[in-house]
Design a protein around this motif. Sequence first.
Motif, PDB file in Angstrom:
ATOM      1  N   GLY A  20       3.491   9.634   0.078  1.00  0.00           N
ATOM      2  CA  GLY A  20       4.281   9.176   1.284  1.00  0.00           C
ATOM      3  C   GLY A  20       4.943   7.554   1.122  1.00  0.00           C
ATOM      4  N   ARG A  21       5.037   7.276   2.507  1.00  0.00           N
ATOM      5  CA  ARG A  21       5.665   6.059   2.660  1.00  0.00           C
ATOM      6  C   ARG A  21       4.833   4.757   2.025  1.00  0.00           C
ATOM      7  NH1 ARG A  21       5.469   6.575   8.728  1.00  0.00           N
ATOM      8  NH2 ARG A  21       7.755   6.571   8.488  1.00  0.00           N
ATOM      9  N   HIS A  22       5.480   3.646   1.811  1.00  0.00           N
ATOM     10  CA  HIS A  22       4.695   2.323   1.419  1.00  0.00           C
ATOM     11  C   HIS A  22       4.829   1.434   2.688  1.00  0.00           C
ATOM     12  CE1 HIS A  22       5.276   4.094  -2.480  1.00  0.00           C
ATOM     13  NE2 HIS A  22       4.586   3.071  -3.075  1.00  0.00           N
ATOM     14  N   TYR A  23       3.511   0.662   2.818  1.00  0.00           N
ATOM     15  CA  TYR A  23       3.426  -0.281   3.636  1.00  0.00           C
ATOM     16  C   TYR A  23       3.267  -1.738   3.262  1.00  0.00           C
ATOM     17  CZ  TYR A  23       2.665   3.087   7.595  1.00  0.00           C
ATOM     18  OH  TYR A  23       2.837   4.077   8.567  1.00  0.00           O
ATOM     19  N   PHE A  76       0.770  -1.143  -0.150  1.00  0.00           N
ATOM     20  CA  PHE A  76       0.021  -0.006   0.002  1.00  0.00           C
ATOM     21  C   PHE A  76       0.931   1.157   0.029  1.00  0.00           C
ATOM     22  CE2 PHE A  76      -2.499  -3.449   1.615  1.00  0.00           C
ATOM     23  CZ  PHE A  76      -3.673  -3.020   1.293  1.00  0.00           C
ATOM     24  N   ARG A  77       0.223   2.458  -0.599  1.00  0.00           N
ATOM     25  CA  ARG A  77       0.980   3.656  -0.565  1.00  0.00           C
ATOM     26  C   ARG A  77       0.170   4.693   0.287  1.00  0.00           C
ATOM     27  NH1 ARG A  77       0.418   4.246  -6.292  1.00  0.00           N
ATOM     28  NH2 ARG A  77       2.693   3.864  -6.787  1.00  0.00           N
ATOM     29  N   VAL A  78       0.895   5.364   0.915  1.00  0.00           N
ATOM     30  CA  VAL A  78      -0.024   6.624   1.692  1.00  0.00           C
ATOM     31  C   VAL A  78       0.234   7.897   0.740  1.00  0.00           C
ATOM     32  CG1 VAL A  78       0.221   8.225   3.686  1.00  0.00           C
ATOM     33  CG2 VAL A  78       1.149   5.847   3.810  1.00  0.00           C
ATOM     34  N   LEU A  79      -0.960   8.498   0.743  1.00  0.00           N
ATOM     35  CA  LEU A  79      -1.099   9.692  -0.190  1.00  0.00           C
ATOM     36  C   LEU A  79      -1.256  10.884   0.929  1.00  0.00           C
ATOM     37  CD1 LEU A  79      -3.633   8.739  -3.072  1.00  0.00           C
ATOM     38  CD2 LEU A  79      -1.035   8.663  -2.947  1.00  0.00           C
ATOM     39  N   GLN A 126       6.776  -0.937   7.317  1.00  0.00           N
ATOM     40  CA  GLN A 126       7.135   0.145   6.648  1.00  0.00           C
ATOM     41  C   GLN A 126       8.339   0.021   5.777  1.00  0.00           C
ATOM     42  OE1 GLN A 126       7.979   3.116   9.958  1.00  0.00           O
ATOM     43  NE2 GLN A 126       5.834   3.378  10.235  1.00  0.00           N
ATOM     44  N   HIS A 127       8.161   0.250   4.528  1.00  0.00           N
ATOM     45  CA  HIS A 127       9.182  -0.109   3.537  1.00  0.00           C
ATOM     46  C   HIS A 127      10.290   0.992   3.556  1.00  0.00           C
ATOM     47  CE1 HIS A 127       6.581  -2.283   0.079  1.00  0.00           C
ATOM     48  NE2 HIS A 127       6.228  -2.518   1.319  1.00  0.00           N
ATOM     49  N   ASP A 128       9.946   2.071   4.076  1.00  0.00           N
ATOM     50  CA  ASP A 128      11.230   3.221   4.114  1.00  0.00           C
ATOM     51  C   ASP A 128      12.094   2.941   5.381  1.00  0.00           C
ATOM     52  OD1 ASP A 128       9.060   3.966   5.692  1.00  0.00           O
ATOM     53  OD2 ASP A 128       9.756   6.095   5.796  1.00  0.00           O
ATOM     54  N   THR A 129      11.461   2.489   6.520  1.00  0.00           N
ATOM     55  CA  THR A 129      12.366   2.370   7.668  1.00  0.00           C
ATOM     56  C   THR A 129      12.568   0.670   7.864  1.00  0.00           C
ATOM     57  OG1 THR A 129      10.518   2.086   8.955  1.00  0.00           O
ATOM     58  CG2 THR A 129      11.336   4.378   8.595  1.00  0.00           C
ATOM     59  N   GLY A 130      11.761  -0.069   7.195  1.00  0.00           N
ATOM     60  CA  GLY A 130      12.119  -1.674   7.465  1.00  0.00           C
ATOM     61  C   GLY A 130      11.372  -2.063   8.859  1.00  0.00           C
TER      62      GLY A 130
END
Length: 232
Positions: free
Chosen positions: A205-208, A134-137, A222-226
Amino acid sequence: MVSGLAVRRRVHWPQTYRIIRSIHPPIDLFEDIADPRDWEALASVEEKTNPRIRLEIGDLGKVAAARRVSGPGASFVMAPFVHCSTLRPGRFSDGSYGLYYAGDSEDVALAETIHHHQNFMRATKEDPGWTADFRVLIGSVDRDLDDVNAVPGVLDPDDYTASQAEGQALRAQGSDGLVWNSVRMPGGQCIGIFWPDVIPVPVQGRHYSYHWDGARVDFVRQHDTGKVLAVV
């Protein structure tokens, strides 16, 4: 018939959060600088070499040309309005028209989408594991919206009969959208926007990823932080 209990008030949120499936690509027609009034003609030309274009674009007839938005990122706003379906009703629509749903925090957006993703996974009897991405908008809103918290039945956790009737009636009377207390995240708020031109185009925003344990979504990553976060 409108209940008469909704209260129109200014809703100013510097940030709104919407979460959608990452598999949905931008739609070139919406991202272009072409005048939205010309979209039907352009789609007709494109269809001669790409028979799938109508499926990709959706039903343009759902949104009057004057209320469409275009340019970079416009797909994020247009998509829920042109790809709505009576097979996918929501709290304030039977699916015959679309809304842009968002929360006032990322946690609210997560809670709302996790609830609906769980329902889908149960209905389709999916195996446990990491499922869809999923992606955050991240957008904003500064508009007069109808607060429907006092309308009986609209916040029912499962029965959308009252909320769909109220949403349809308010939309028909010219409402730009609704605001209500989140059912899935106490203390949070949600908006449902009736037309694309009511809100600015959001940014990504970030991806999940969501993890399904066979009964519920128990973790998100969270894809960006792991980071892997437990869903409580």
